[in-house]
Design an enzyme around this catalytic site. Structure first.
Site, PDB file in Angstrom:
ATOM      1  N   LYS A 176       0.843  -1.191   0.000  1.00 29.91           N
ATOM      2  CA  LYS A 176       0.000   0.000   0.000  1.00 29.91           C
ATOM      3  C   LYS A 176       0.885   1.250   0.000  1.00 29.91           C
ATOM      4  O   LYS A 176       1.757   1.399   0.847  1.00 29.91           O
ATOM      5  CB  LYS A 176      -0.929  -0.014   1.209  1.00 29.91           C
ATOM      6  CG  LYS A 176      -1.909  -1.182   1.186  1.00 29.91           C
ATOM      7  CD  LYS A 176      -2.835  -1.195   2.373  1.00 29.91           C
ATOM      8  CE  LYS A 176      -2.091  -1.420   3.668  1.00 29.91           C
ATOM      9  NZ  LYS A 176      -2.990  -1.604   4.822  1.00 29.91           N
ATOM     10  N   THR A 208      -8.675   8.802   9.255  1.00 29.49           N
ATOM     11  CA  THR A 208      -8.170   7.611   8.569  1.00 29.49           C
ATOM     12  C   THR A 208      -7.946   6.433   9.519  1.00 29.49           C
ATOM     13  O   THR A 208      -7.243   5.486   9.182  1.00 29.49           O
ATOM     14  CB  THR A 208      -6.841   7.940   7.862  1.00 29.49           C
ATOM     15  OG1 THR A 208      -5.909   8.452   8.826  1.00 29.49           O
ATOM     16  CG2 THR A 208      -7.045   8.961   6.750  1.00 29.49           C
ATOM     17  N   GLY A 210      -8.255   3.045  11.132  1.00 26.44           N
ATOM     18  CA  GLY A 210      -8.796   1.757  10.693  1.00 26.44           C
ATOM     19  C   GLY A 210      -8.793   1.541   9.201  1.00 26.44           C
ATOM     20  O   GLY A 210      -9.427   0.594   8.716  1.00 26.44           O
ATOM     21  N   THR A 211      -8.063   2.362   8.445  1.00 26.09           N
ATOM     22  CA  THR A 211      -8.069   2.184   6.988  1.00 26.09           C
ATOM     23  C   THR A 211      -7.482   0.831   6.578  1.00 26.09           C
ATOM     24  O   THR A 211      -7.999   0.179   5.673  1.00 26.09           O
ATOM     25  CB  THR A 211      -7.289   3.311   6.281  1.00 26.09           C
ATOM     26  OG1 THR A 211      -6.005   3.442   6.893  1.00 26.09           O
ATOM     27  CG2 THR A 211      -8.027   4.629   6.384  1.00 26.09           C
ATOM     28  N   GLY A 212      -6.405   0.410   7.255  1.00 26.78           N
ATOM     29  CA  GLY A 212      -5.805  -0.876   6.913  1.00 26.78           C
ATOM     30  C   GLY A 212      -6.736  -2.037   7.200  1.00 26.78           C
ATOM     31  O   GLY A 212      -6.854  -2.975   6.399  1.00 26.78           O
ATOM     32  N   CYS A 213      -7.405  -1.979   8.345  1.00 23.82           N
ATOM     33  CA  CYS A 213      -8.366  -3.028   8.713  1.00 23.82           C
ATOM     34  C   CYS A 213      -9.516  -3.073   7.716  1.00 23.82           C
ATOM     35  O   CYS A 213      -9.914  -4.145   7.242  1.00 23.82           O
ATOM     36  CB  CYS A 213      -8.925  -2.769  10.110  1.00 23.82           C
ATOM     37  SG  CYS A 213      -7.702  -2.679  11.423  1.00 23.82           S
TER      38      CYS A 213
END
Length: 265
Positions: A176, A208, A210-213
């Protein structure tokens, strides 16, 4: 109604609801997938930061996974915060025992506010035990640096890092690119042979958390439904873009994204 797709999240609980199993389950539901969970740790946190992390026992984590899979099963699964080496090793054993083929690993290491969510010795366990049984790993650039020991500052660095992570045994690597500068965010998927670039406009916002989750949950949901990997990554990318763009503006810090986001099929 036909057979509904199912997905299991193995991750920590976020009391603020923006990341962890809360984000995963909301994303699964929004994308039409039945969600189940195995909690690895309970966190006390809000948009301003993490006040406490309380891991569960290895036995508790393993039993949650086992009881879900031996009864309901899972078309796909994902991991988030796994906390320590013992939990990582136990999760890898359950994945192998139940033959889960579509495992998405989000290598959660540090919270937005800077709190460490993965102990140092756990990184080795993740590399040795979990990545070799995974379909795809989804590191951001700081996480990729931890996994490789490299400094990643350019698109070519991303490619080199992806190759290094792929060599650890994971079937696909999704790097990412949000930490690189520029008005466009470019993610790179590497399948061991070719690179696929997926891009979207950068949204300027502090919301932003929790964007990865949320991204990895959207990817897991699409894989559970049988969507081919490249298309699943593209759909997950569109989902997180819309989720960030329409964030509900909650809290005084890094607020959550919008888990009610809608994308065109």
């Amino acid at each position: 109604m036909g057979k509904i797709a199912t997905a299991l999240t193995i991750a920590g609980s976020d009391s603020g609801g923006g990341a962890g199993i809360q984000a995963d389950l909301k994303t699964f539901h929004q994308l039409g997938v039945y969600g189940m969970s195995a909690i690895t740790a309970v966190t006390a946190q809000n948009t301003l930061g993490v006040a406490g992390v309380y891991p569960l026992s290895v036995e508790a984590v393993s039993l949650q996974i086992r009881e879900v899979l031996r009864d309901i099963g899972a078309d796909a699964a994902k991991t988030g915060m796994l906390f320590d080496a013992a939990i990582i090793s136990a999760v890898a054993e359950e994945v192998k025992a139940f033959g889960i083929q579509k495992l998405v690993v989000d290598p959660v290491m540090v919270a937005k506010g800077g709190a460490k969510l993965l102990l140092d010795e756990a990184i080795v366990a993740l590399q040795k035990h979990l990545l070799p049984v995974s379909e795809v790993v989804t590191p951001n650039l700081p996480e990729a640096e931890c996994l490789t020991g490299m400094q990643i500052r350019t698109p070519e660095d991303m490619r080199e890092g992806a190759r290094a992570i792929h060599a650890l045994g994971v079937r696909n690597v999704l790097m990412k690119g949000g930490h690189l500068e520029g008005d466009v965010v470019v993610d790179m998927l590497f399948d061991g042979q070719a690179f696929y670039e997926i891009s979207h406009e950068r949204v300027q916002t502090r919301h932003t958390h929790g964007t990865g989750c949320t991204f990895s949950a959207a990817l897991t949901a699409e894989l559970a439904k049988g969507t081919p990997l490249v298309t699943a990554v593209e759909k997950a990318n569109r989902f997180i873009f819309e989720a960030i763009k329409t964030a509900p503006q909650l809290g005084g810090g890094h607020g959550p994204t919008n888990h009610w986001a809608v994308i065109d099929e």
